[in-house]
Scaffold this motif. Sequence first.
Motif, PDB file in Angstrom:
ATOM      1  N   ASP A 103      -3.082  -1.933  -2.671  1.00  0.00           N
ATOM      2  CA  ASP A 103      -2.869  -0.680  -3.321  1.00  0.00           C
ATOM      3  C   ASP A 103      -3.815  -0.103  -4.020  1.00  0.00           C
ATOM      4  OD1 ASP A 103      -0.938   1.422  -4.160  1.00  0.00           O
ATOM      5  OD2 ASP A 103      -0.886   0.411  -6.010  1.00  0.00           O
ATOM      6  N   THR A 120       0.555  -1.121   0.112  1.00  0.00           N
ATOM      7  CA  THR A 120      -0.117   0.078   0.036  1.00  0.00           C
ATOM      8  C   THR A 120       0.749   1.142  -0.043  1.00  0.00           C
ATOM      9  OG1 THR A 120       0.106  -0.149   2.438  1.00  0.00           O
ATOM     10  CG2 THR A 120      -2.043  -1.100   1.177  1.00  0.00           C
ATOM     11  N   PRO A 121       0.251   2.253  -0.609  1.00  0.00           N
ATOM     12  CA  PRO A 121       1.093   3.604  -0.701  1.00  0.00           C
ATOM     13  C   PRO A 121       1.168   4.135   0.981  1.00  0.00           C
ATOM     14  CG  PRO A 121      -1.352   4.145  -1.259  1.00  0.00           C
ATOM     15  CD  PRO A 121      -1.037   2.466  -1.070  1.00  0.00           C
ATOM     16  N   PRO A 138      -1.408   8.742  -6.580  1.00  0.00           N
ATOM     17  CA  PRO A 138      -1.158   7.330  -6.169  1.00  0.00           C
ATOM     18  C   PRO A 138      -0.232   6.991  -5.164  1.00  0.00           C
ATOM     19  CG  PRO A 138      -1.507   7.636  -8.632  1.00  0.00           C
ATOM     20  CD  PRO A 138      -1.229   9.016  -7.740  1.00  0.00           C
ATOM     21  N   SER A 139       0.742   7.598  -4.844  1.00  0.00           N
ATOM     22  CA  SER A 139       1.600   7.208  -3.997  1.00  0.00           C
ATOM     23  C   SER A 139       0.991   7.516  -2.432  1.00  0.00           C
ATOM     24  CB  SER A 139       2.900   8.223  -4.130  1.00  0.00           C
ATOM     25  OG  SER A 139       3.486   7.625  -5.337  1.00  0.00           O
ATOM     26  N   ARG A 140      -0.101   8.072  -2.412  1.00  0.00           N
ATOM     27  CA  ARG A 140      -0.733   8.445  -0.952  1.00  0.00           C
ATOM     28  C   ARG A 140      -1.909   7.483  -0.835  1.00  0.00           C
ATOM     29  NH1 ARG A 140       0.472  13.556   1.343  1.00  0.00           N
ATOM     30  NH2 ARG A 140       2.072  14.617   0.091  1.00  0.00           N
ATOM     31  N   ILE A 141      -2.163   7.402   0.494  1.00  0.00           N
ATOM     32  CA  ILE A 141      -3.600   6.828   0.813  1.00  0.00           C
ATOM     33  C   ILE A 141      -4.672   7.926   0.716  1.00  0.00           C
ATOM     34  CG2 ILE A 141      -4.890   5.827   2.775  1.00  0.00           C
ATOM     35  CD1 ILE A 141      -2.312   4.692   4.062  1.00  0.00           C
ATOM     36  N   ARG A 155      -5.414   3.683  -2.605  1.00  0.00           N
ATOM     37  CA  ARG A 155      -4.752   4.871  -2.989  1.00  0.00           C
ATOM     38  C   ARG A 155      -5.705   5.991  -3.495  1.00  0.00           C
ATOM     39  NH1 ARG A 155      -2.778   1.515  -7.819  1.00  0.00           N
ATOM     40  NH2 ARG A 155      -4.269   1.773  -9.485  1.00  0.00           N
TER      41      ARG A 155
END
Length: 142
Positions: free
Chosen positions: A69, A30-31, A78-81, A73
């Motif tokens: 992910d 996951t991010p 997309p690099s963050r929840i 995301r």
Amino acid sequence: MTPEQVIAAHRQIIVRAHAMGLKVYGGTLTPFQAFMPGLYYTDVGEAQRQVVNQWIRTSKAYDAVIDFDKAIRDPNSPSRILPAFDSGDNLHPNDAGYKAMANAINLTLFRDPVSTPRAATAQGASAQTVKPTKPPACQCPP
């Protein structure tokens, strides 16, 4: 660890589990952008997470893949929840996030309670030639 080392470890676990007749389901990482930037989260670490996730999704090494992910995301970052799924630390999901992860699991994966033995190979090693061994004691700090 490098993505190649993580993938090699995944392959080893998959081969050993398949040798015992178990099914193996992979879950994507996951991010975690914004969790301790520069110390825990780095651009290099994110790139490595992407490499590992791409392998999990496309290698066909697993009997099935659960895309955690994708489930939590933020589609705009997309690099963050997704903020609605963030517990507040930018790493762990909140209750809604865990529910989204649970909903990402295809429950039909668990309908067959008896796994059937499956021959698998990883880097040329046959599952029949890999003998399960007792895992070493965790060397993690207390």
